[in-house]
Design an enzyme around this catalytic site. Structure first.
Site, PDB file in Angstrom:
ATOM      1  N   ASP A   1      33.787  22.254  16.523  1.00 40.53           N
ATOM      2  CA  ASP A   1      32.757  21.329  16.033  1.00 40.53           C
ATOM      3  C   ASP A   1      31.515  22.099  15.602  1.00 40.53           C
ATOM      4  OD1 ASP A   1      34.173  19.022  16.269  1.00 40.53           O
ATOM      5  OD2 ASP A   1      33.231  18.333  18.124  1.00 40.53           O
TER       6      ASP A   1
ATOM      7  N   ASP B   1      35.822   8.999  12.687  1.00 41.60           N
ATOM      8  CA  ASP B   1      35.622   7.989  13.723  1.00 41.60           C
ATOM      9  C   ASP B   1      34.852   6.769  13.176  1.00 41.60           C
ATOM     10  OD1 ASP B   1      35.405   6.825  16.175  1.00 41.60           O
ATOM     11  OD2 ASP B   1      34.529   8.552  17.175  1.00 41.60           O
TER      12      ASP B   1
ATOM     13  N   ASP C   1      42.724  13.622  16.742  1.00 42.13           N
ATOM     14  CA  ASP C   1      41.730  14.174  17.660  1.00 42.13           C
ATOM     15  C   ASP C   1      42.182  13.963  19.110  1.00 42.13           C
ATOM     16  OD1 ASP C   1      39.358  15.334  18.438  1.00 42.13           O
ATOM     17  OD2 ASP C   1      38.093  14.007  17.249  1.00 42.13           O
TER      18      ASP C   1
HETATM   19  C1  GLA Z   1      35.330  15.071  17.922  1.00 38.43           C
HETATM   20  C2  GLA Z   1      35.766  15.857  16.709  1.00 38.43           C
HETATM   21  C3  GLA Z   1      34.774  15.634  15.570  1.00 38.43           C
HETATM   22  C4  GLA Z   1      34.694  14.158  15.254  1.00 38.43           C
HETATM   23  C5  GLA Z   1      34.298  13.392  16.499  1.00 38.43           C
HETATM   24  C6  GLA Z   1      34.363  11.888  16.282  1.00 38.43           C
HETATM   25  O1  GLA Z   1      34.171  15.580  18.466  1.00 38.43           O
HETATM   26  O2  GLA Z   1      35.873  17.214  17.007  1.00 38.43           O
HETATM   27  O3  GLA Z   1      35.164  16.366  14.440  1.00 38.43           O
HETATM   28  O4  GLA Z   1      35.927  13.720  14.755  1.00 38.43           O
HETATM   29  O5  GLA Z   1      35.172  13.698  17.605  1.00 38.43           O
HETATM   30  O6  GLA Z   1      34.088  11.171  17.432  1.00 38.43           O
END
Ligand code: GLA
Length: 693
Positions: free
Chosen positions: A512, A339, A450
């Site tokens: 995550d 991101d 994503d």
């Molecule tokens: C999500 C994804 C993370 C990352 C963030 C970025 O939470 O699971 O791995 O890419 O977005 O905003």
């Protein structure tokens, strides 16, 4: 194999058999279980017809259990589908949805409701390791009908005691293992979030009472779909069990106009006599061979280093150069810029939808960054959230109506964002063009796709389905235009971990939560259905971002390597000692990866129950195996663990444990076991390699 014997249908795979029959124009279920070689009726024919096990139950005609199909008109709620004909097709029909591959013979059984002029075709494809089913409904009448429910499959089981395993969870604790006795009534696993979700997974196992990890009869069900799903499992007053699996059509239903047809997603069902582990291995073989994109299936995935946890939104040429330089020479294959690289994305409240390079952060575009990666011997990957739109974005200012909305209602924001209406082809076109532009004009080998929120403000039930079709349309276009770009699936971690995504994305960001112990649990239960090669796992910094726990570097890698290994830390800032470890870990992983990604998985310790996580992967020819063991707490056993009984090896062969130099027969390893010696500390771990001598 498909056999039709008079009015009886018999489907046979390696371990299983499935049978049903026609009587007085209706379809009844006969048998699903071990391969007996002959047609067998286990469900019995006693009692009233309305109580007999149904092959595809329908509403309103005396079957009061959960039904597979409900079709509504102004005058009626019930259907009366009767057997019309059958055909054995040379290959599976194309259903317009991600589905199991392979030109496999398919049984198509046609039923008709003459009053409503509806034609219902039940498809059955017997693969060696499991049965795949789907349904097609055609409205040949003059009026529209409303589909309130249309399931992909209905499965009947004879009276008995059963247990279930489901994978419910939440963000940062996705797909948690939960086994329970099946009580009276209906157990329901469903999503109405427009994505498969963190909260449930479209998987369920049904265990005959007494089944364990490597023994007993176990059935598994998994829907190949990425939107709303519904799994119902009912035990009735006579202890009969029915499982219904399909799409979850929400309130109001979906209108099927005269002349229109509707394909359900596919449900994959596997059966094993070798317990929960046998069920998983059947799913894994099926998905490796027939579901995962063949460009990547069974191939070693690049070891990535992802920028998210260390760089966050501080993207800039200098920061990225430092990040790339830090990763150089450590055996890492791919730098993934997460991101923060587009629009005016300085924070999470803006710019989703504006897929052009952030002019102030990266004034010279992506090229210098990509060049730096290449000069350092690494490839480059990039993050998109294609389905998202920030209210604070150029895209939203131009097309506020492109966000999914209900007229007159203020949209619900989650993570400061809305979801784009992917049922609108113009929206999919726009996103495709943006992504194509970035991918065509830059040397990009990897995309992280994503999807960070559930759908709200959806005005009608049909839009959920059309949204999912739009997601697949974009995937189809991208994979056709950029066949060699590996697209990793992601959804705030693992909120869309399903067969639909796996069809396109050979690996999916598992969660995550990268804390090694939490991850061991998530990986353990995800492997119930999905093969290790679909799990994207990273070694991250400590204290861990999610749990604030500090687990040893080696243990973090030992857990992450049981899938697709990657890193997500500020590697330039790591101690020299850890950088050396990374070098060693990547080198070792490159030697082990083919085994880990393509071998047969045996789960030896369940971290939800045993206080330890242990998995053994055995090569198909049983000449090699790799074992991981992670212990939660050092208190109980100090250094030596209880002996670990190794399953899946060739009992008549001898194996060398490379790390200790000991030699044992496969039989001794199975019945006496292997002693595991660990350092005296919490979360200590080991990886052992076994080779046939
Ligand atoms: C999500 C994804 C993370 C990352 C963030 C970025 O939470 O699971 O791995 O890419 O977005 O905003």
């Amino acid at each position: 194999m498909i056999q039709v014997i008079e009015n009886k249908f018999l489907l046979t795979g390696k371990e299983y058999q499935y049978a049903f029959y026609v009587e007085d124009g209706k379809l009844y279920h006969a048998y699903y279980g071990a391969n007996l070689g002959v047609y067998y009726e286990s469900c019995g024919k006693e009692g009233y017809k309305v109580e007999l096990p149904k092959e595809y139950s329908e509403f309103g005609r005396g079957d009061f259990r959960p039904t597979a199909i409900v079709v509504r008109t102004n005058e009626s709620l019930s259907t009366d589908f009767r057997f019309d004909s059958y055909k054995i097709l040379d290959k599976k029909p194309s259903i317009g949805l991600p589905s199991m591959r392979g030109e496999k013979q398919t049984l198509a059984v046609v039923l008709k409701d003459l009053r409503l002029n509806l034609k219902l075709t039940l498809f059955y494809t017997p693969y060696e390791d499991g049965l795949v089913r789907s349904v097609l409904l055609e409205n040949n009448g003059k009026e529209a009908v409303v589909l309130d429910k249309i399931s992909s499959g209905c499965f009947e089981f004879s009276r008995g005691e059963y247990e279930t395993i489901d994978l419910c969870g939440r963000s940062n604790a996705e797909r948690q293992y939960s086994r329970e006795k099946l009580g009276n009534g209906v157990k329901k696993l469903a999503s109405s979030r427009g994505i498969t979700s963190h909260q449930t997974n479209c998987f369920m196992a049904l265990l005959k009472s007494g089944a364990e990890e490597e023994t007993g009869e176990v059935y598994g069900f998994n829907l190949i779909y990425s939107g709303n799903f519904n799994i119902e499992c009912e035990k009735d007053a006579y202890s009969r069990v029915r499982v219904i699996v399909g799409e979850n059509i929400l309130y109001g239903g979906i209108e099927l106009q005269a002349g229109e047809k509707y394909y359900t997603p596919e449900v994959v069902s596997v059966y094993s006599i070798d317990g929960i582990g046998g069920m998983s291995r059947n799913f894994h073989r099926l998905y490796r061979k027939y579901l995962i994109n063949p460009v990547f299936a069974d191939k070693i995935r690049p070891i990535v280093i992802n920028s998210w946890e260390s760089v966050v939104y501080n993207v800039g040429e200098e920061t990225l150069f430092e990040f790339i330089d830090g990763a150089k020479g450590l055996g890492i294959d791919m730098v993934v810029l997460d991101d923060g690289w587009f629009g005016e994305r300085d924070d999470e409240d803006r710019s989703l939808g504006d897929w052009y390079v952030h002019k102030t952060k990266l004034p010279n575009g992506l090229k210098p960054v990509i060049d730096r990666c290449h000069a350092s011997g690494m490839k480059f990957g990039i993050w998109f959230e294609p389905e998202a739109i920030s209210p604070n974005s150029d895209l939203y200012r131009q097309h506020p109506d492109w966000a999914i909305h209900t007229n007159g209602c203020e949209g619900v924001q989650m993570r400061n964002q809305f979801v784009l209406d992917f049922s609108n082809a113009n929206v999919v076109d726009y996103v495709y063009e943006c992504m194509k532009n970035i991918l065509e004009n830059n040397a990009i080998d990897y995309v992280k796709w994503d999807m960070n929120r559930s759908l709200t403000d959806v005005p009608n039930a049909k839009k959920y389905r059309d949204y999912t079709l739009g997601v697949y349309a974009l995937y189809n276009r991208l994979t056709a235009s950029f066949p060699n770009v590996l697209i990793e699936g992601c959804s705030t971690g693992g909120a869309r971990f399903d067969g639909g995504i796996l069809y396109y994305s050979p690996m999916i960001w598992t969660s995550d939560n990268t804390d090694a112990w939490c991850r061991a649990k998530i990986q353990y239960s995800t492997s119930l259905c999905y093969p290790l090669q679909s799990l994207s796992n990273h070694v991250s910094d400590v204290p861990n971002r999610q749990t604030k726990r500090s687990i040893d570097f080696e243990t973090r890698a030992n857990v992450a390597k049981f899938g697709c290994l990657g890193y997500e830390l500020h590697i330039a800032n790591e101690k020299e000692e850890n950088r050396e470890l990374v070098k060693r870990q990547t080198a070792e992983y490159k030697k082990d990866a083919d085994l880990i990604l393509t071998g047969d998985l045996y789960r030896l310790r369940n971290p939800y129950i045993d206080g330890a996580f242990s998995e053994l992967v055995v090569s198909e020819d049983k000449t090699r195996a790799i074992l991981v063991y992670v212990r939660e707490s050092s208190v109980l056993y100090a250094q030596k663990e209880k002996k670990l009984l190794l399953k899946g090896l060739d009992e008549n062969q001898k194996y060398l444990v490379q790390e200790t130099g000991e030699i044992f027969t496969g039989k001794a390893l199975h019945y006496i076991g292997l002693e595991i010696v660990l350092e005296r500390m919490d979360y200590s771990s080991t990886t052992l390699h076994l080779t046939k001598v």
